[in-house]
Design a protein around this motif. Structure first.
Motif: not given
Length: 376
Positions: A311-318, A354-363
């Motif tokens: 979740g954090l690595l992919e937040l940084v990517v986003t 656009t200026g907004h993006a989502l990053t999603l995670n499931s477990a």
């Protein structure tokens, strides 16, 4: 108390098989070349799959995390006085220690790790540890953002780490979740499963007012977040993506934004048949007719699934994608799957619309998170 403070990201650092630092991570995901190689860290004799995305050389997990926290703090311009009251939220693997520790090195156990890191990095605020599988880091970010927005905290460092180790590797291999063909193919026909990867990251979250007072340059805004459970199955997601859809809807409500404001989704998509199809259903439920035109990619196809750190690595990517105006492609694509009618970015990066993006995670267990970030 009503939520009121704007939540900024003012510093971040990441380590993966793509390299060390934000530049290496961004370059790797934009290239779209998978980092999977034969595992050398431990013996994989007898395993169905012998590939993962690992760093050639690593410190102990505690050492890697401390380095990430220090780099993120320097990136945010935190002085010693700033660190003194800063909280640390840590997401990491809660199982037995499986990686070899060099002789003479006193590696702290997981319950003690947050306190060890806080002391080592000069963070004097409260600490928390998150071990909720693949939503650990995104849950930590959501909790930190909620505290800051309510005014209950000025600043939180969220750190997360997973280094590929034999115990989890064996479990995923025995469960036939690893891709036997050696490639992660999110949303694609012919997808066979996931592959694991190293990931360590840290981000500094703080209120806009506090960041402005010390002259910090924000890199992004955490505009919204949402969490929801499927209550469906211990391992399989709800086939209609029910929990994930509700998490995304909650993030949009919290941000006060319509679905049309989102220009990119860094998907959870692990390359497993049921999970990817359920996620596609969730996106269709939230975005309706827009879902087929919403750019989506899964960078797990390049850096691997980093479990608690994902979740954090992919937040940084986003965040990096928004800042640099380029959306990363998805590797491993073979052909369209009618169960996954989403606009997968393939072959080359796309420009940010656009200026907004989502990053999603499931477990496992049906936990789902959505983090909605905006350009600073």
């Amino acid at each position: 108390m009503a939520e009121r403070e704007t939540v900024r990201i003012t510093g971040m650092h990441a380590v993966s098989a793509l390299g060390r630092g934000a530049d290496a991570l961004l370059s790797g995901v934009l290239t779209g070349a998978p980092a999977f190689t034969p595992v050398r860290r431990f013996d994989t004799t007898g395993r169905r799959v012998t590939l993962a995305a690992t760093l050639p050389q690593t410190d102990t997990l505690a050492g890697e995390l401390a380095d990430a926290v220090d780099h993120a703090g320097r990136d945010a311009g935190l002085e010693r006085a700033d660190r003194a009251g800063t909280a640390l939220f840590l997401a990491t693997h809660g199982g037995p220690r499986s990686l070899p520790v060099p002789s003479g090195v006193d590696e702290p156990t997981v319950p003690a790790l947050a306190g060890h890191l806080a002391a080592r990095c000069g963070l004097g605020g409260p600490t928390r540890v998150y071990t909720t599988a693949c939503v650990s880091a995104s849950t930590a970010v959501a909790d930190a953002a909620a505290l800051i927005r309510r005014g209950d905290a000025d600043r939180v460092v969220v750190a997360a780490g997973y280094l590929v180790e034999p115990d989890q590797y064996a479990l995923f291999d025995a469960g036939r979740a690893l891709a036997a063909d050696g490639a992660v193919r999110p949303f694609s026909a012919g997808r066979k499963g996931l592959l694991l990867g190293d990931g360590v990251a840290a981000v500094v979250l703080e209120s806009a007012a506090v960041a402005a007072r010390r002259g910090a340059e924000p890199v992004a805004t955490v505009a919204g977040w949402g969490r929801a459970g499927d209550a469906y199955h211990a391992c399989q997601p709800h086939p209609g993506g029910d929990g994930l859809a509700r998490a995304v809807e909650a993030a949009l409500r919290r941000a006060g934004l319509p679905p049309a404001a989102v220009g990119y989704v860094n998907a959870n998509a692990t390359g497993t048949p049921f999970s990817d199809a359920a996620e596609a259903k969730a996106l269709g439920r939230v975005f309706g007719d827009l879902a087929g035109r919403l750019p989506v990619s899964s960078t797990k196809s390049v850096h691997g699934h980093t479990l608690e750190a994902s979740g954090l690595l992919e937040l940084v990517v986003t965040v990096l994608a928004l800042r640099h105006g380029k959306l990363p492609p998805t590797a491993g694509w073979l052909a369209a799957d009618p169960d996954c009618p989403v606009d997968v970015i393939r072959d080359a990066p796309r420009p940010v619309a656009t200026g907004h993006a989502l990053t999603l995670n499931s477990a496992f267990g049906g936990a789902n998170t959505a983090l909605l970030v905006g350009a600073a």
